[in-house]
Design a protein around this motif. Structure first.
Motif, PDB file in Angstrom:
ATOM      1  N   GLY A 217       0.889  -1.075  -0.123  1.00 34.10           N
ATOM      2  CA  GLY A 217      -0.282  -0.131  -0.038  1.00 34.10           C
ATOM      3  C   GLY A 217       0.539   1.478  -0.119  1.00 34.10           C
ATOM      4  O   GLY A 217       0.109   2.665  -0.074  1.00 34.10           O
ATOM      5  N   VAL A 218       1.970   1.236  -0.370  1.00 32.48           N
ATOM      6  CA  VAL A 218       3.029   2.209  -0.105  1.00 32.48           C
ATOM      7  C   VAL A 218       3.499   2.623  -1.646  1.00 32.48           C
ATOM      8  O   VAL A 218       3.875   1.320  -2.600  1.00 32.48           O
ATOM      9  CB  VAL A 218       4.394   2.300   0.990  1.00 32.48           C
ATOM     10  CG1 VAL A 218       5.107   3.035   0.292  1.00 32.48           C
ATOM     11  CG2 VAL A 218       4.083   1.745   2.292  1.00 32.48           C
ATOM     12  N   ARG A 219       3.068   4.057  -2.205  1.00 26.94           N
ATOM     13  CA  ARG A 219       3.348   4.487  -3.494  1.00 26.94           C
ATOM     14  C   ARG A 219       4.941   4.369  -3.697  1.00 26.94           C
ATOM     15  O   ARG A 219       5.774   4.753  -2.813  1.00 26.94           O
ATOM     16  CB  ARG A 219       3.171   5.765  -3.409  1.00 26.94           C
ATOM     17  CG  ARG A 219       2.947   6.431  -4.721  1.00 26.94           C
ATOM     18  CD  ARG A 219       2.687   8.246  -5.141  1.00 26.94           C
ATOM     19  NE  ARG A 219       3.659   9.270  -4.608  1.00 26.94           N
ATOM     20  CZ  ARG A 219       3.982   9.452  -4.435  1.00 26.94           C
ATOM     21  NH1 ARG A 219       4.366   9.361  -5.525  1.00 26.94           N
ATOM     22  NH2 ARG A 219       5.041  10.882  -3.424  1.00 26.94           N
ATOM     23  N   SER A 220       5.801   4.243  -4.484  1.00 27.70           N
ATOM     24  CA  SER A 220       6.890   3.679  -4.730  1.00 27.70           C
ATOM     25  C   SER A 220       7.574   5.125  -4.882  1.00 27.70           C
ATOM     26  O   SER A 220       7.478   5.862  -6.034  1.00 27.70           O
ATOM     27  CB  SER A 220       6.974   2.566  -5.336  1.00 27.70           C
ATOM     28  OG  SER A 220       8.936   2.674  -5.646  1.00 27.70           O
ATOM     29  N   LEU A 221       8.749   5.675  -4.279  1.00 27.03           N
ATOM     30  CA  LEU A 221       9.224   6.833  -5.386  1.00 27.03           C
ATOM     31  C   LEU A 221      10.136   6.093  -6.394  1.00 27.03           C
ATOM     32  O   LEU A 221      11.255   7.669  -7.027  1.00 27.03           O
ATOM     33  CB  LEU A 221      10.590   6.990  -3.505  1.00 27.03           C
ATOM     34  CG  LEU A 221       9.533   7.773  -2.711  1.00 27.03           C
ATOM     35  CD1 LEU A 221      10.250   8.866  -1.830  1.00 27.03           C
ATOM     36  CD2 LEU A 221       8.425   8.505  -3.785  1.00 27.03           C
ATOM     37  N   ALA A 222      10.325   4.953  -6.753  1.00 23.85           N
ATOM     38  CA  ALA A 222      11.596   4.954  -8.077  1.00 23.85           C
ATOM     39  C   ALA A 222      11.305   5.422  -8.473  1.00 23.85           C
ATOM     40  O   ALA A 222       9.602   5.589  -8.938  1.00 23.85           O
ATOM     41  CB  ALA A 222      11.649   3.510  -8.142  1.00 23.85           C
ATOM     42  N   GLY A 223      11.431   6.466  -9.905  1.00 26.40           N
ATOM     43  CA  GLY A 223      11.660   7.381 -10.570  1.00 26.40           C
ATOM     44  C   GLY A 223      11.025   9.033 -10.632  1.00 26.40           C
ATOM     45  O   GLY A 223      11.440   9.338 -11.971  1.00 26.40           O
ATOM     46  N   LEU A 224      10.817   8.999  -8.942  1.00 23.72           N
ATOM     47  CA  LEU A 224      10.927  10.312  -8.963  1.00 23.72           C
ATOM     48  C   LEU A 224      12.046  11.649  -8.576  1.00 23.72           C
ATOM     49  O   LEU A 224      13.285  10.555  -8.510  1.00 23.72           O
ATOM     50  CB  LEU A 224       9.818  10.958  -8.127  1.00 23.72           C
ATOM     51  CG  LEU A 224       8.354  10.095  -7.889  1.00 23.72           C
ATOM     52  CD1 LEU A 224       7.652   9.858  -6.023  1.00 23.72           C
ATOM     53  CD2 LEU A 224       7.892  10.309  -8.628  1.00 23.72           C
ATOM     54  N   SER A 225      12.085  13.151  -9.088  1.00 27.94           N
ATOM     55  CA  SER A 225      13.826  13.346  -8.460  1.00 27.94           C
ATOM     56  C   SER A 225      13.113  14.227  -8.195  1.00 27.94           C
ATOM     57  O   SER A 225      11.925  15.034  -8.145  1.00 27.94           O
ATOM     58  CB  SER A 225      14.137  13.301  -9.774  1.00 27.94           C
ATOM     59  OG  SER A 225      13.241  14.325 -10.298  1.00 27.94           O
ATOM     60  N   GLU A 226      13.717  15.588  -7.841  1.00 34.36           N
ATOM     61  CA  GLU A 226      13.911  16.238  -6.862  1.00 34.36           C
ATOM     62  C   GLU A 226      14.786  17.377  -7.000  1.00 34.36           C
ATOM     63  O   GLU A 226      15.882  16.981  -7.240  1.00 34.36           O
ATOM     64  CB  GLU A 226      13.563  16.574  -5.318  1.00 34.36           C
ATOM     65  CG  GLU A 226      14.633  15.474  -4.545  1.00 34.36           C
ATOM     66  CD  GLU A 226      13.772  15.266  -2.538  1.00 34.36           C
ATOM     67  OE1 GLU A 226      13.566  16.052  -2.094  1.00 34.36           O
ATOM     68  OE2 GLU A 226      14.609  14.513  -2.169  1.00 34.36           O
ATOM     69  N   GLN A 227      15.142  18.887  -6.835  1.00 34.21           N
ATOM     70  CA  GLN A 227      16.019  19.728  -6.858  1.00 34.21           C
ATOM     71  C   GLN A 227      17.145  18.948  -5.528  1.00 34.21           C
ATOM     72  O   GLN A 227      16.510  19.063  -4.390  1.00 34.21           O
ATOM     73  CB  GLN A 227      15.780  20.454  -6.576  1.00 34.21           C
ATOM     74  CG  GLN A 227      16.777  22.322  -6.452  1.00 34.21           C
ATOM     75  CD  GLN A 227      16.204  23.808  -6.002  1.00 34.21           C
ATOM     76  OE1 GLN A 227      15.465  24.196  -6.766  1.00 34.21           O
ATOM     77  NE2 GLN A 227      17.151  23.918  -6.113  1.00 34.21           N
ATOM     78  N   ASP A 228      18.142  19.192  -6.309  1.00 34.84           N
ATOM     79  CA  ASP A 228      19.355  18.487  -5.281  1.00 34.84           C
ATOM     80  C   ASP A 228      19.305  19.209  -3.823  1.00 34.84           C
ATOM     81  O   ASP A 228      19.305  18.942  -2.750  1.00 34.84           O
ATOM     82  CB  ASP A 228      20.467  18.400  -6.064  1.00 34.84           C
ATOM     83  CG  ASP A 228      21.964  17.703  -5.192  1.00 34.84           C
ATOM     84  OD1 ASP A 228      21.961  18.079  -3.482  1.00 34.84           O
ATOM     85  OD2 ASP A 228      22.801  17.608  -5.414  1.00 34.84           O
TER      86      ASP A 228
END
Length: 558
Positions: A217-228
């Motif tokens: 039930g947890v949304r995977s963060l794989a493939g996401l990005s953010e400002q370093d």
């Protein structure tokens, strides 16, 4: 115990994990013992293990305990050594302080293959205390086994120049490494009871999540990005925030930071990922959606173990990507020059010692890659069929000048393509042999048979390569019913003085006869091998002793 060559290197991160086990169990010492070429080696120890006989070698008591665990195949608890004289005699040489008892836990791969033994020693605990330590020690042993096994898997399967003999099932070293990392992350996630464990890399001013293992039930963060800059990951590697945070909402250093990629984050543990030169290139993070007041040494020790493995895996992945880019460049250059050069090796009828046909083989002039690697690499890059079809078309040019039949190497996946059938249109099929080269199972023999049936009805013959070398080739024989069965060169090499090879070859010859197939022996390189094969009644042979691969020449042009 199965040998684990290559695991002799001591792992400081494993030792951190064992130090945490000391704190939780109250034992005097823990050590992970493995074998390298059947010699006991220390995989990791607690920091004060020298007091119990450890330096760079395994003391007698731990090696004897390992042998006992290996013999029994299960957890071993010996609580009262003074009351068991036989066991006491076996261990007393290693005890300096009158141990009360010892515990041995098998270290296994996820497939339950033995890698070593986790050994614990106590000078004072009664049986109840020894037994109580077993469940957590088993978890630690499972984590150690998983990371070591996956390290070995990377070493075995990593796609390196000069070390490619087969195609990875889904065609890329990157996929192998990704699966390995994902399996490692899931093992550690479950072990720590976290909601998500992620691998992030710093690329072009961004923090990118490249791998993740998540709970139900947890949304995977794989493939996401953010400002370093200013990200939770960057703050971890800068040391601006604690490595282990029980509640991110009460951490002052995070008050002015934007929300993390996973907004449900409450507890967070992170450790840097480093190149071998020490440069930080990413973060390994563990996330809990509930406040975890207990996060600390245990979680950090586990992540440090995994971070070493992940860093090596990603370094291998980077090397593989660079090699893939170099190969694609070389492949385009090759195809621009017309593809591989074709040479033809004679196939000789052994009874008469006369040429019966030739096998077309590809050569890559000026390349350090052997032909098998070219085809494997091309398949991994999605160009395998293109390379095979170019080689087949080039080989067919020599058919008018070939004595007897022409054997063409082709994989089942290429046979299923419309371009393959189109390539054979108008060719004298009665003079062609298709040599099935795939070394893995065929997923759809029905579809393969449907494509081959009209071609075989028109005279095309089928040969199965490398028979005797493994399961896949024998299944090809049973399902495809080929006209030619090619004995793997490992059976032919040295057959003249090896009764086991002769017996297996004779059995396969009988099997082929019952199927109505002829046998071709590959790799005939000596007169003794030739005489032996003729004596067994093998129908055809090829190898350097019978003729080397060379171009075909038009007799009219001579």
């Amino acid at each position: 115990m199965t040998g684990t060559a290559g695991l002799a290197r001591r792992t400081s991160a494993v030792s951190l994990l064992l130090d945490d086990l000391i704190d939780r169990s109250g034992f005097d010492v823990w050590v992970a013992v493995g074998t390298s070429d059947d010699v006991p080696v220390v995989l990791g120890t607690t920091h004060h293990a020298t007091a119990y006989g450890f330096d760079e070698t395994v003391p007698a008591w731990a090696w004897q305990l390992s042998a006992t665990v290996a013999r029994e195949g299960t957890v071993v608890v010996l609580p009262h050594l003074d009351e068991v004289p036989a066991e006491r005699r076996r261990f007393e040489a290693g005890f300096r302080s009158g141990a009360q008892g010892v515990v041995g836990i098998p270290i296994l791969t996820p497939e339950r293959r033995p890698l070593g033994v986790l050994c614990g020693l106590s000078r004072s605990f009664a049986e109840e205390r020894l037994t109580a330590a077993v469940p957590h020690a088993e978890v630690v042993a499972r984590v150690i086994g998983t990371v070591i096994a996956h390290e070995s898997e990377i070493a075995r399967l990593a796609w390196r120049v000069g070390d490619l003999e087969a195609v990875v099932p889904d065609g890329s070293a990157r996929a192998v490494i990704d699966r390995t990392i994902d399996a490692q992350l899931e093992t550690v996630r479950a072990h720590l009871g976290m909601d998500q464990v992620v691998v992030g890399r710093f690329v072009d001013g961004r923090h990118q999540v490249v791998n993740a293992a998540v709970g139900a039930g947890v949304r995977s963060l794989a493939g996401l990005s953010e400002q370093d800059e200013g990200s939770l990951a960057r703050l971890v590697v800068e040391g601006s925030i604690p490595a282990a945070i029980a509640d991110v909402t009460t951490t002052l250093a995070l008050a002015a930071v934007r929300a993390p990629l996973d907004p449900a984050t409450r507890s967070h543990v992170g450790v840097p990922l480093r190149h071998r030169d020490g440069a930080v290139f990413g973060v390994l993070g563990a996330i809990s959606h509930t406040v975890r007041g207990d996060v600390g040494t245990r979680e950090l020790a586990t992540l440090h173990v995994l971070a070493q493995q992940i860093s090596e895996s990603l370094a291998e992945q980077d090397r593989s990507d660079a090699e893939d880019r170099a190969f694609v460049h070389d492949f385009r250059d090759l195809m621009g020059r017309g593809g591989p050069q074709i040479v033809y090796q004679p196939v000789v009828a052994l009874a008469e010692l006369k040429h019966a046909g030739v096998e077309a083989l590809s050569r890559f002039a000026g390349s350090v890659r052997p032909p098998a690697q070219w085809f494997a690499r091309a398949t991994g890059a999605g160009h395998g069929a293109e390379l095979e079809l170019r080689a087949i078309r080039s080989a067919l040019v020599g058919l008018p000048h070939a004595p007897g039949f022409l054997s063409l190497n082709v994989s089942p996946s290429t046979i299923l393509l419309p371009d393959f059938t189109a390539t054979l249109l108008g060719q004298p099929l009665e003079r062609l042999v298709l040599e099935i080269t795939e070394h893995t199972e065929v997923s759809d023999y029905g579809a393969l048979g449907d494509v081959l049936a009209p071609l075989r009805a028109a005279g095309l013959r089928i040969a199965v390569d490398d028979v005797g070398a493994g399961f896949a080739s024998m299944r090809h024989v049973l399902v495809l019913a080929p006209e030619l069965i090619k004995l793997d060169l490992s059976l032919v090499r040295g057959i003249s003085h090896d009764v086991r090879r002769r017996s297996l070859a004779a059995a396969l010859l009988t099997f082929a006869t019952e199927l109505g197939a002829s046998v071709v022996a590959e790799g005939v390189e000596t007169a003794g091998e030739l005489d032996c094969l003729r004596g067994l009644g093998v129908h055809f042979g090829q190898g350097f002793h019978l003729g080397r691969p060379e171009p075909l020449h038009d007799p009219q042009a001579a």
